[in-house]
Design a protein around this motif. Sequence first.
Motif, PDB file in Angstrom:
ATOM      1  N   LYS A   5      -7.233  -6.368  -1.092  1.00  0.00           N
ATOM      2  CA  LYS A   5      -8.076  -5.735  -0.074  1.00  0.00           C
ATOM      3  C   LYS A   5      -9.321  -6.568   0.227  1.00  0.00           C
ATOM      4  O   LYS A   5      -9.651  -6.823   1.379  1.00  0.00           O
ATOM      5  CB  LYS A   5      -8.519  -4.339  -0.545  1.00  0.00           C
TER       6      LYS A   5
ATOM      7  N   MET B 272     -10.874  -2.504   6.558  1.00  0.00           N
ATOM      8  CA  MET B 272     -10.594  -3.517   5.542  1.00  0.00           C
ATOM      9  C   MET B 272     -11.475  -4.748   5.757  1.00  0.00           C
ATOM     10  O   MET B 272     -12.015  -5.319   4.806  1.00  0.00           O
ATOM     11  CB  MET B 272      -9.129  -3.900   5.620  1.00  0.00           C
TER      12      MET B 272
ATOM     13  N   LEU C 198     -10.530   2.486   0.419  1.00  0.00           N
ATOM     14  CA  LEU C 198     -10.707   2.414   1.873  1.00  0.00           C
ATOM     15  C   LEU C 198     -10.798   3.814   2.468  1.00  0.00           C
ATOM     16  O   LEU C 198      -9.890   4.274   3.133  1.00  0.00           O
ATOM     17  CB  LEU C 198      -9.556   1.649   2.515  1.00  0.00           C
TER      18      LEU C 198
ATOM     19  N   TRP D  32       0.818  -1.200   0.000  1.00  0.00           N
ATOM     20  CA  TRP D  32       0.000   0.000   0.000  1.00  0.00           C
ATOM     21  C   TRP D  32       0.853   1.252   0.000  1.00  0.00           C
ATOM     22  O   TRP D  32       0.416   2.320  -0.374  1.00  0.00           O
ATOM     23  CB  TRP D  32      -0.964  -0.013   1.182  1.00  0.00           C
TER      24      TRP D  32
ATOM     25  N   GLY E 165      -9.639  -8.919   3.311  1.00  0.00           N
ATOM     26  CA  GLY E 165     -10.631  -8.408   4.251  1.00  0.00           C
ATOM     27  C   GLY E 165     -11.704  -9.444   4.561  1.00  0.00           C
ATOM     28  O   GLY E 165     -12.062  -9.669   5.715  1.00  0.00           O
TER      29      GLY E 165
ATOM     30  N   LEU F  80      -3.510  -3.606  10.232  1.00  0.00           N
ATOM     31  CA  LEU F  80      -4.494  -3.432   9.171  1.00  0.00           C
ATOM     32  C   LEU F  80      -5.651  -2.584   9.661  1.00  0.00           C
ATOM     33  O   LEU F  80      -6.095  -2.730  10.783  1.00  0.00           O
ATOM     34  CB  LEU F  80      -5.061  -4.790   8.785  1.00  0.00           C
TER      35      LEU F  80
ATOM     36  N   GLY G 186     -14.328  -5.701   3.134  1.00  0.00           N
ATOM     37  CA  GLY G 186     -14.161  -7.028   2.536  1.00  0.00           C
ATOM     38  C   GLY G 186     -15.333  -7.948   2.846  1.00  0.00           C
ATOM     39  O   GLY G 186     -15.880  -8.608   1.961  1.00  0.00           O
TER      40      GLY G 186
END
Lengths: 307, 314
Positions: free
Chosen positions: B211, B159, B310, B19, B215, B155, B163
Amino acid sequence: MSGAANMTMTRCDWFNLDILGARMRISRIAAVLIVAAACLMLQSSLTLAQSRPPELAANSRVIIDYIDPRLQRSQATMERLKKRQVLEDLSMFLSPLKLPRVLRVRTKSCGQVNAFYVPAEWAINLCYEFYENLEAIAPNKPTPQGYTRDEVIIGGFIDAIFHELGHALFDMLNIPVFGREEDGADQLSAFLMLQFGKDVARTTIKGAAFTYLSAKNPRTRTEFAAEHGAPAQRFFNYLCLAYGGEPEAFKEFVDQNILPKSRAESCTREFHQVRRAFAKTILPHIDQDLMKRVQSIQWLRPSDGKQ
Amino acid sequence: MNGITRLALALALIAATLWAAPLQAQPTFGPSKPGGPEAGKPAPGKVFRPSGSETAAAPALPDGDWGNFLVDVAYNEPKDPQFLPIRERLMRRQALEQLRLFLSPLKLPRKLLVQIDQCNAERRPYQPGGAVTICYEYIAKVDQTAPRNQPPDGLPREMMMVGAFVQAVLHEVAIAVFDVLEIPVWGRESDAADKLAGFIMVQFGRDVALKVIVGASWFFDASDRAWSETDFASEQSPEAQRFYNYLCIAFGADPASFKFLIDQKMLPERRAQRCTNEFYALRLAFAKTVLPHVDQQLLKRVQAATWLMLDEPK
């Protein structure tokens, strides 16, 4: 497709009663006498008992082979399967199937309890060890839940054949399989078992289900990573399809809460899902007239599952 | 080391490496490779640009309505006021409007209603001919499960929220699509729906795949439900199986990007070996059954758009 030939099972074949062979004991003799008596009664009442029409030819694209076992103890297993003409029957059973290439089906020693399809060889291997294991796990007396020795041996072995046939067809016919392929092969197996009337369905489904009942379920997380579903899942999948396809014949499993109501509610729908998948992906490769004839045959014999 | 610890480790690793430097070129795994750049194709990132701000502005909707006009969406008002904030958040995010756009290439023979509703259960299974329903209860459960106070290098909880939500929606829509398009399904329907959902998740490049798959898997991993005896009678597969199934799709689709799953021992080697073949089978199933109902031009447009940023409120 469903509700096919629904005749009283039992095709009395005297030639197969001597499969009992050398190890026949007094109790077995008694059993034979009972079976023989039952057969006499059935044959007298069923003068039109369906037998295999001689003109039903084997599928020319199915090549069968009983391969000599590596271990002496499997010799008898091979002889029994050979004498029963298991693979010859299978080839005839498959006669309606239009295969794009040759499928090999063989019984052999594998060094493991298994049955498997080998894509590289377009071949189904049925291991002697698998059949011997069925004979070992099959209960000598009916279990409290009502599973019998014959059901386990017949159903377990037919399930292995049909399951591997599922893998072979998915592969050879390029069939779309969205879910877990192992479950798809189980579904095809159960679906085929339901095409020959209630008695055949009960014998084979119960036997197949029992084999999953006696296997160990995953407990640790990584055991859930396997490509097969958990044996308990497979057990319920078989019963659910059976209940969905033949509600009356399998109602007792719901009444006894072996198949929980929460799942039972969706079984008609699950059966329809499989019937649609079969109709859309496999039926186009089947000669329907031949299929009807295959469905009218009594494939199981009273001596099946006995030593 | 349990699954959660390993997942957190691995994800921290991705967070640190990937990322920080998002990929420019996104690999595609679609069954039909586009022949080349097309005239009139919107540039990647044009449709849903991340807001880039801490205030969760709704993603800008594109000019002209190219959403699927046979898909109706509804955020039903929940009886229980505790779900109101969830409803407001989803409406602000235009979650279902995005789904309508996302589904624009799908040629449906009838109207399909996709709704968020209070179900008094976590799921309301799709009934043939009926509507697709995502339950507020399920979203609330995800919200509760997503860990707060993540370490700075950990994280983001968003996420898991994104997800798991995307997974739930695609899963339920997949079941409806099987019914509406009369698609032959071998295997358990719920597993098949997970496979179709997973397949869609990996059609938008590595970033989206990471992602959403991570997720969604994270949420399954966080489930503490133990399975025994008659639990296995469920139509749904155990969370642990679904966790591995999603990871396997991701690894099968893009072994290079998801190799860390094996390095971190999240996906056992034995299963990983089969993932490529499992993915080929899935791609074949998609190509044979769903793709004939997909408008290829619109599909390319959807694939070129930027989805799922996100930018949830912290």
